[in-house]
Motif scaffolding. Structure first.
Motif, mmCIF file in Angstrom:
data_model
loop_
_atom_site.group_PDB
_atom_site.id
_atom_site.type_symbol
_atom_site.label_atom_id
_atom_site.label_comp_id
_atom_site.label_asym_id
_atom_site.label_seq_id
_atom_site.Cartn_x
_atom_site.Cartn_y
_atom_site.Cartn_z
ATOM 1 N N GLU A 108 -7.390 -0.086 1.000
ATOM 2 C CA GLU A 108 -7.511 1.109 1.830
ATOM 3 C C GLU A 108 -7.502 2.345 0.947
ATOM 4 O O GLU A 108 -6.626 2.483 0.079
ATOM 5 C CB GLU A 108 -6.360 1.192 2.838
ATOM 6 N N GLN A 161 0.835 -1.200 0.000
ATOM 7 C CA GLN A 161 0.000 0.000 0.000
ATOM 8 C C GLN A 161 0.872 1.253 0.000
ATOM 9 O O GLN A 161 0.619 2.197 -0.757
ATOM 10 C CB GLN A 161 -0.910 -0.003 1.238
ATOM 11 N N GLY A 207 -6.290 -5.816 5.455
ATOM 12 C CA GLY A 207 -6.334 -4.380 5.672
ATOM 13 C C GLY A 207 -6.910 -3.983 7.021
ATOM 14 O O GLY A 207 -7.401 -4.812 7.798
ATOM 15 N N GLN A 266 -9.578 -2.097 7.862
ATOM 16 C CA GLN A 266 -11.018 -2.229 8.066
ATOM 17 C C GLN A 266 -11.403 -3.679 8.342
ATOM 18 O O GLN A 266 -12.296 -3.952 9.149
ATOM 19 C CB GLN A 266 -11.767 -1.687 6.850
#
Length: 296
Positions: free
Chosen positions: A147, A128, A188, A190
């Motif tokens: 994300e 990321q 990730g 979340q």
């Protein structure tokens, strides 16, 4: 100054080795040395500290890196823009995190490239952070991420949702699966939050990994449980090599497309965005399909 000199400088800075840089650029090591010498004479400064099997940038060399990247990238953008103006094929570069490839891109990338004439594609896997940096530095046109990115220079759009389901090599209660040989796959921030809420008080996993492929391989060979994309595990559910443990264990993740707002290849990027939004692997669904479901 020939831009090839700056490309060579950046390759040596990345590889920390003249021989490897020469191999990457498909030129001789003597040519690499000559180009670096030309650059050092031009700036009247030493760019690398040369020691046996150890080459590193000087402080001046480190400062030159960002200027070299701008020059090389600007030239490439100009070439791409002129190719489009002449009706020739332009290259779009995209990257996703490893799990994005496993769960999503491997299915839809072929469909996208086949339907977009006038463009060639270059694809890679990056973290990321690497995707965010490459987008800002203009070395990447599109990033596919779990994300969303936050920058005034970047546009970030949700293009699909992915269904992650808890599967196990044994038919058992979900609580038992998480207390045994459970593999936590990093989907990730979340996902980690949703996972903590859904399985509060569960014991620490036996293993953590950022690769869905690694988790699936371990489940099939040694047994265990993990959250994996329904699109990836459906064949193994059908032949009962794996078992879905609970309908209530579904966790959804949105997939985002990020790109620079001022990209010279914006038309091509928006075409990719439209195709991503209309293409989904089995076990996942597009945002358009989700909107249709809400209206029905």
């Amino acid at each position: 100054m020939d831009v090839k000199v700056f490309k060579t400088f950046l390759e040596v800075a990345k590889e920390r080795h003249f021989g490897r840089a020469a191999n990457s650029l498909n030129i001789t090591q003597a040519a690499v040395s000559a180009r670096i010498k030309q650059l050092e004479e031009f700036f009247d400064a030493t760019l690398f500290v040369r020691q046996r099997n150890n080459i590193r940038l000087t402080s001046t060399g480190e400062r030159l890196v960002r200027y070299a990247e701008v020059m090389v990238n600007t030239l490439q953008q100009a070439k791409d823009d002129l190719k489009l103006a002449k009706g020739e094929q332009a290259q779009l570069t995209l990257a996703g995190t490893p799990n994005i490839w496993d769960a999503y891109l491997q299915h839809c990338l072929g469909l996208i490239t086949e339907s977009m004439s006038g463009y060639a594609f270059s694809a890679d896997t990056l973290s990321q952070e690497q995707v965010n940096r490459a987008l800002l530095q203009r070395t990447l046109d599109m990033g596919i991420l779990f994300e969303p990115v936050k920058s005034e220079l970047l546009e970030c759009k949700a293009v699909a949702r992915l269904e992650l389901v808890l599967v196990s090599s044994r038919q058992e209660a979900a609580e038992l699966a998480l207390s045994g040989e459970y593999i936590f796959v990093d989907w990730g921030v979340q996902f980690a939050q949703a996972h903590a809420e859904a399985h509060a008080g569960s014991v620490p996993p036996a293993m953590r990994t950022s690769s869905a492929r690694i988790a699936l391989d371990i489940l099939l060979k040694r047994g265990g449980a993990a959250y994996l994309p329904l699109s990836m595990v459906e064949p193994f559910l059908e032949n009962e090599q794996l078992f879905r443990l609970s309908e209530g264990s579904l966790i959804e993740r949105e997939i985002y497309l990020a790109y620079r707002k001022d990209s010279p290849l914006l038309d091509g990027i928006l075409r990719v965005q439209a195709r991503l939004s209309a293409t989904s692997p089995a076990g996942g669904y597009t945002l358009q399909a989700a909107a249709d479901n809400l209206q029905s």
